[in-house]
Write a protein that holds these residues in place. Structure first.
Motif, PDB file in Angstrom:
ATOM      1  N   ILE A 254       0.844  -1.197   0.000  1.00 11.23           N
ATOM      2  CA  ILE A 254       0.000   0.000   0.000  1.00 11.23           C
ATOM      3  C   ILE A 254       0.878   1.246   0.000  1.00 11.23           C
ATOM      4  O   ILE A 254       1.713   1.439   0.883  1.00 11.23           O
ATOM      5  CB  ILE A 254      -0.945   0.046   1.223  1.00 11.23           C
ATOM      6  CG1 ILE A 254      -1.591  -1.328   1.456  1.00 11.23           C
ATOM      7  CG2 ILE A 254      -2.011   1.100   1.018  1.00 11.23           C
ATOM      8  CD1 ILE A 254      -2.572  -1.349   2.624  1.00 11.23           C
ATOM      9  N   ASP A 255       0.687   2.044  -1.011  1.00 10.55           N
ATOM     10  CA  ASP A 255       1.438   3.294  -1.172  1.00 10.55           C
ATOM     11  C   ASP A 255       0.588   4.412  -0.572  1.00 10.55           C
ATOM     12  O   ASP A 255      -0.494   4.702  -1.072  1.00 10.55           O
ATOM     13  CB  ASP A 255       1.665   3.496  -2.681  1.00 10.55           C
ATOM     14  CG  ASP A 255       2.507   4.705  -3.046  1.00 10.55           C
ATOM     15  OD1 ASP A 255       2.250   5.809  -2.511  1.00 10.55           O
ATOM     16  OD2 ASP A 255       3.399   4.558  -3.900  1.00 10.55           O
ATOM     17  N   TYR A 256       1.030   4.978   0.534  1.00  7.52           N
ATOM     18  CA  TYR A 256       0.240   6.058   1.133  1.00  7.52           C
ATOM     19  C   TYR A 256       1.098   7.032   1.920  1.00  7.52           C
ATOM     20  O   TYR A 256       2.262   6.760   2.177  1.00  7.52           O
ATOM     21  CB  TYR A 256      -0.905   5.511   1.982  1.00  7.52           C
ATOM     22  CG  TYR A 256      -0.530   4.685   3.200  1.00  7.52           C
ATOM     23  CD1 TYR A 256      -0.219   3.346   3.077  1.00  7.52           C
ATOM     24  CD2 TYR A 256      -0.537   5.250   4.478  1.00  7.52           C
ATOM     25  CE1 TYR A 256       0.078   2.575   4.192  1.00  7.52           C
ATOM     26  CE2 TYR A 256      -0.246   4.485   5.602  1.00  7.52           C
ATOM     27  CZ  TYR A 256       0.072   3.142   5.457  1.00  7.52           C
ATOM     28  OH  TYR A 256       0.360   2.386   6.559  1.00  7.52           O
ATOM     29  N   SER A 257       0.481   8.112   2.284  1.00  8.75           N
ATOM     30  CA  SER A 257       1.109   9.262   2.938  1.00  8.75           C
ATOM     31  C   SER A 257       1.990  10.018   1.931  1.00  8.75           C
ATOM     32  O   SER A 257       1.578  11.022   1.402  1.00  8.75           O
ATOM     33  CB  SER A 257       1.897   8.855   4.180  1.00  8.75           C
ATOM     34  OG  SER A 257       2.150  10.019   4.945  1.00  8.75           O
TER      35      SER A 257
ATOM     36  N   HIS B  97      -2.121  14.890   2.099  1.00  2.00           N
ATOM     37  CA  HIS B  97      -1.345  13.856   2.798  1.00  2.00           C
ATOM     38  C   HIS B  97      -2.082  13.377   4.044  1.00  2.00           C
ATOM     39  O   HIS B  97      -1.945  12.226   4.446  1.00  2.00           O
ATOM     40  CB  HIS B  97       0.040  14.400   3.157  1.00  2.00           C
ATOM     41  CG  HIS B  97       0.827  14.828   1.963  1.00  2.00           C
ATOM     42  ND1 HIS B  97       1.250  16.127   1.775  1.00  2.00           N
ATOM     43  CD2 HIS B  97       1.234  14.149   0.866  1.00  2.00           C
ATOM     44  CE1 HIS B  97       1.885  16.214   0.620  1.00  2.00           C
ATOM     45  NE2 HIS B  97       1.889  15.033   0.048  1.00  2.00           N
TER      46      HIS B  97
ATOM     47  N   SER C 207      -4.571  10.769   2.713  1.00  2.00           N
ATOM     48  CA  SER C 207      -3.853   9.570   2.284  1.00  2.00           C
ATOM     49  C   SER C 207      -3.359   8.766   3.486  1.00  2.00           C
ATOM     50  O   SER C 207      -3.463   7.538   3.524  1.00  2.00           O
ATOM     51  CB  SER C 207      -2.682   9.966   1.391  1.00  2.00           C
ATOM     52  OG  SER C 207      -1.895   8.845   1.097  1.00  2.00           O
ATOM     53  N   THR C 208      -2.827   9.471   4.474  1.00  6.89           N
ATOM     54  CA  THR C 208      -2.259   8.802   5.647  1.00  6.89           C
ATOM     55  C   THR C 208      -3.348   8.091   6.453  1.00  6.89           C
ATOM     56  O   THR C 208      -3.179   6.945   6.868  1.00  6.89           O
ATOM     57  CB  THR C 208      -1.536   9.835   6.537  1.00  6.89           C
ATOM     58  OG1 THR C 208      -0.581  10.546   5.732  1.00  6.89           O
ATOM     59  CG2 THR C 208      -0.822   9.168   7.692  1.00  6.89           C
TER      60      THR C 208
ATOM     61  N   GLY D 262      -4.875   5.139   4.231  1.00  3.31           N
ATOM     62  CA  GLY D 262      -3.906   4.057   4.081  1.00  3.31           C
ATOM     63  C   GLY D 262      -3.702   3.309   5.388  1.00  3.31           C
ATOM     64  O   GLY D 262      -3.603   2.078   5.419  1.00  3.31           O
TER      65      GLY D 262
ATOM     66  N   ASN E 141       5.977   4.254   1.941  1.00  2.45           N
ATOM     67  CA  ASN E 141       5.859   5.702   2.030  1.00  2.45           C
ATOM     68  C   ASN E 141       6.767   6.297   0.954  1.00  2.45           C
ATOM     69  O   ASN E 141       7.965   6.443   1.145  1.00  2.45           O
ATOM     70  CB  ASN E 141       6.260   6.154   3.439  1.00  2.45           C
ATOM     71  CG  ASN E 141       5.860   7.583   3.725  1.00  2.45           C
ATOM     72  OD1 ASN E 141       5.383   8.292   2.837  1.00  2.45           O
ATOM     73  ND2 ASN E 141       6.065   8.018   4.962  1.00  2.45           N
TER      74      ASN E 141
ATOM     75  N   TYR F 227      -2.787   2.137  -4.214  1.00  5.53           N
ATOM     76  CA  TYR F 227      -2.231   3.493  -4.148  1.00  5.53           C
ATOM     77  C   TYR F 227      -3.289   4.420  -3.582  1.00  5.53           C
ATOM     78  O   TYR F 227      -4.376   4.527  -4.140  1.00  5.53           O
ATOM     79  CB  TYR F 227      -1.851   3.990  -5.548  1.00  5.53           C
ATOM     80  CG  TYR F 227      -0.707   3.226  -6.166  1.00  5.53           C
ATOM     81  CD1 TYR F 227      -0.920   1.979  -6.767  1.00  5.53           C
ATOM     82  CD2 TYR F 227       0.585   3.734  -6.154  1.00  5.53           C
ATOM     83  CE1 TYR F 227       0.133   1.275  -7.325  1.00  5.53           C
ATOM     84  CE2 TYR F 227       1.645   3.035  -6.719  1.00  5.53           C
ATOM     85  CZ  TYR F 227       1.413   1.803  -7.295  1.00  5.53           C
ATOM     86  OH  TYR F 227       2.456   1.099  -7.849  1.00  5.53           O
ATOM     87  N   VAL F 228      -2.973   5.058  -2.474  1.00 10.11           N
ATOM     88  CA  VAL F 228      -3.928   5.988  -1.875  1.00 10.11           C
ATOM     89  C   VAL F 228      -3.407   7.407  -2.119  1.00 10.11           C
ATOM     90  O   VAL F 228      -2.521   7.892  -1.402  1.00 10.11           O
ATOM     91  CB  VAL F 228      -4.100   5.727  -0.367  1.00 10.11           C
ATOM     92  CG1 VAL F 228      -5.250   6.569   0.179  1.00 10.11           C
ATOM     93  CG2 VAL F 228      -4.347   4.247  -0.094  1.00 10.11           C
ATOM     94  N   VAL F 229      -3.907   8.013  -3.144  1.00 13.13           N
ATOM     95  CA  VAL F 229      -3.402   9.319  -3.595  1.00 13.13           C
ATOM     96  C   VAL F 229      -4.601  10.152  -4.054  1.00 13.13           C
ATOM     97  O   VAL F 229      -5.601   9.596  -4.513  1.00 13.13           O
ATOM     98  CB  VAL F 229      -2.401   9.152  -4.766  1.00 13.13           C
ATOM     99  CG1 VAL F 229      -1.711  10.471  -5.093  1.00 13.13           C
ATOM    100  CG2 VAL F 229      -1.356   8.073  -4.472  1.00 13.13           C
TER     101      VAL F 229
END
Ligand code: ARG
Length: 553
Positions: free
Chosen positions: A121-124, A136, A139-140, A143, A161, A332-334
């Motif tokens: 998981i891609d986050y923050s 951010h 996202s944080t 995620g 991260n 991806y949390v963007v």
């Protein structure tokens, strides 16, 4: 055929019942929670659907089904209602069993998945020398919730991260530092951001400085020791700031999860060469690009000046996540504005075979945080609001753990794609669908238990549940696992928020209709135990949202 439900099965009553009905009906009964208490606990329209297909009277079909459906161990005798609905009412003793299971272990209803995956998981992913802003923040928080939910389901979660720690901006930053003779290590993150702004202004005003900044980028890329040392200091200062915010936010991210853009530097020319050699990318106007069918603009792998950018870095990151981290699922949390970028990256990665069909890649976008005026939340100067100032604003209204609950819940409880209005006063309210309301429900259950304890009243097992309000609470307890599974599958945290809100509401109806401390004997013991079970599920559910459940409020 006689059936007896296994203990753990009662913790997923809807799926258990669905399976039993489907055995006879031959199709998914699409069980729904009953709309009114007199219709029992669940309803299905399966007889109407079958009748429609067979051209026969629905009530007749319903009667045939009811005669065959084997749920006597779980339900009161089935009822047929209206045009041919089948109503299911769970037996009180089964509901008591459910509640006792939950009381013993609130996590018992959460099915560990049969095939655990490695989920990256891609986050923050904030940027060095800049403070985190509201994007951010979302996202944080989102995620962090995914990490918690997928882990409890038994998956291996690897947070990444993807901090912005590389790029042209470091040329001007390093030059500005040298010009000012600045001791970078003494800076804090806001100080680094101020430096960023000074460098930016300098760059616009002075050709000579701009030239030096460009040369400095080359030095950074070629590994010049002095340049790298200053770059590293900027990263350290930024990380200290990020980590302070993470601690304040009570999220799970640590330095072990850092995988910044610079990690992929060595692979960027390899990716470009590979794509070009296989004819996937071609040179167009001096840049190396990939044209993706259906997309208006090509993906830029290497720009005309020879630089590799954001897209190439994300392709290298995919290779790393699949090749080195062995991911089966990429998330991806963007913010939503980057959706196109990721569609492009996924498409190119599929084309190139970096992203095999067996691995899923999901972009989870999210909307903006709006100010009271309904416009994108920004400072008086029109710049993005920092994450810390948002936390400050909420803390002006409530204690830190409550303020944080308010923000996290507001962030997670409406559909992620939707924008939401940052209204600190409403968000911290203990009425309505808010985080503090759930915390309050938890604290209130606790207060009753503490009081009982102080009065020497013991409770053990849930014996009898006679009132509909008690049944409703127990029924909801059986649905915790289902709500968690829904988040893991659909990546929509509001499914769990909605469930917890329903549970908290059912608990307050239960208090209204069923005296707890003022009742006696076995009834009191049962009701106390029901409070205890509900308290545990509220705390567990809040934990999956990253929200603390205080004992007192
Ligand atoms: N640093 C970027 C930003 O602040 C977000 C990075 C998202 N992740 C990624 N793999 N591109 O907008």
């Amino acid at each position: 055929m006689r059936q007896r439900a296994k203990m753990a099965d009662v913790l997923s009553l809807p799926s258990l019942l669905s399976a039993r009905v489907a055995e006879v009906a031959g199709v998914d009964p699409e069980l729904r929670p009953a709309t009114r208490p007199q219709f029992g606990h669940f309803q299905t329209n399966v007889a109407l659907r079958l009748a429609n297909a067979a051209g026969r009277p629905p009530r007749e079909i319903a009667a045939e089904l009811v005669a065959k459906i084997a749920v006597a161990d779980l339900c009161e005798p089935l009822e047929i209602a209206g045009p041919g609905f089948i109503n299911l009412r769970i037996k009180a003793d089964v509901l008591a069993r459910v509640a006792n299971e939950v009381l013993a272990d609130p996590w018992a209803g959460i099915a560990r998945v049969e095939q655990p995956q490695t989920v990256v998981i891609d986050y923050s992913s904030p940027n060095v020398a800049k403070q985190m802003h509201v994007g951010h923040l979302r996202s944080t928080i989102i995620g962090d919730c995914f990490t918690r939910v997928l882990r409890i389901q038994g998956h291996t979660v690897v947070p990444q991260n993807h901090i912005g720690d590389w790029g042209r901006q470091f040329g001007m930053l390093v030059e500005q530092i040298l010009d000012e003779g600045l001791a970078v290590a003494a800076l804090d993150l806001p100080g680094a951001e101020a430096l960023y702004q000074r460098a930016n202004t300098h760059l616009k005003e002075s050709e000579e400085f701009a030239d030096r900044a460009r040369e400095r980028v080359v030095k950074l890329q070629s590994g010049d020791a002095e340049t790298l040392a200053i770059w590293q200091q900027l990263i350290d200062v930024s990380l200290a700031g990020f980590n302070a915010t993470y601690a304040r936010m009570n999220v799970l991210l640590t330095n072990a999860d850092l995988a910044g853009e610079s990690l992929y530097n060595a692979d960027l020319p390899v990716v470009a060469e590979d794509l070009e050699a296989r004819g996937i990318a071609k040179v167009d106007d001096g840049a190396l690009v990939v044209f993706v069918e259906g997309q208006a603009t090509p993906a830029i792998i290497r720009n005309a000046a020879g630089g590799f950018g954001y897209t190439c870095t994300d392709l290298a990151a995919i290779r790393y996540r699949i090749g080195k981290l062995a991911a089966n699922r990429l998330i991806y949390v963007v913010g939503s504005p980057q959706e196109y970028h990721f569609q492009q990256v996924f498409a190119v990665a599929r084309l190139a075979g970096y992203l095999p069909e067996s691995v899923t890649a999901e972009f989870v976008g999210f909307g903006q945080v709006l100010g009271a005026d309904g416009k994108k939340f920004s400072t008086r100067e029109g710049t993005a609001v920092t994450l810390n100032s948002l936390l400050d604003a909420a803390e002006e209204q409530a204690a830190p753990s409550i303020a944080l609950a308010a923000i996290k819940y507001a962030d997670l409880s409406s559909g992620l794609q939707k924008d939401y209005t940052f209204d600190a006063e409403r968000m911290v309210g203990t009425h309505g669908d808010t985080g503090p309301y759930l915390q309050y429900a938890h604290a209130r259950a606790n207060r009753i238990l503490v009081k009982a304890d102080a009065e020497g009243i013991a409770y053990g097992e849930i014996g009898t549940l006679t009132e509909p309000a008690e049944h409703q609470v127990a029924l909801l307890l059986s649905r915790f696992g289902e709500a968690v599974a829904a988040v893991g599958e659909t990546l929509q945290p509001h499914r769990l928020c909605g469930y917890l809100y329903e549970l908290a509401t059912a608990l307050s109806v239960f208090y209204e209709q069923c005296p707890v401390l003022t009742s006696e004997g076995e009834v009191r013991a049962s009701r106390l135990a029901l409070c205890a079970a509900t308290k545990k599920v509220l705390a567990s559910g809040l934990d999956l949202l990253g929200i603390e459940a205080p004992e007192r409020m």
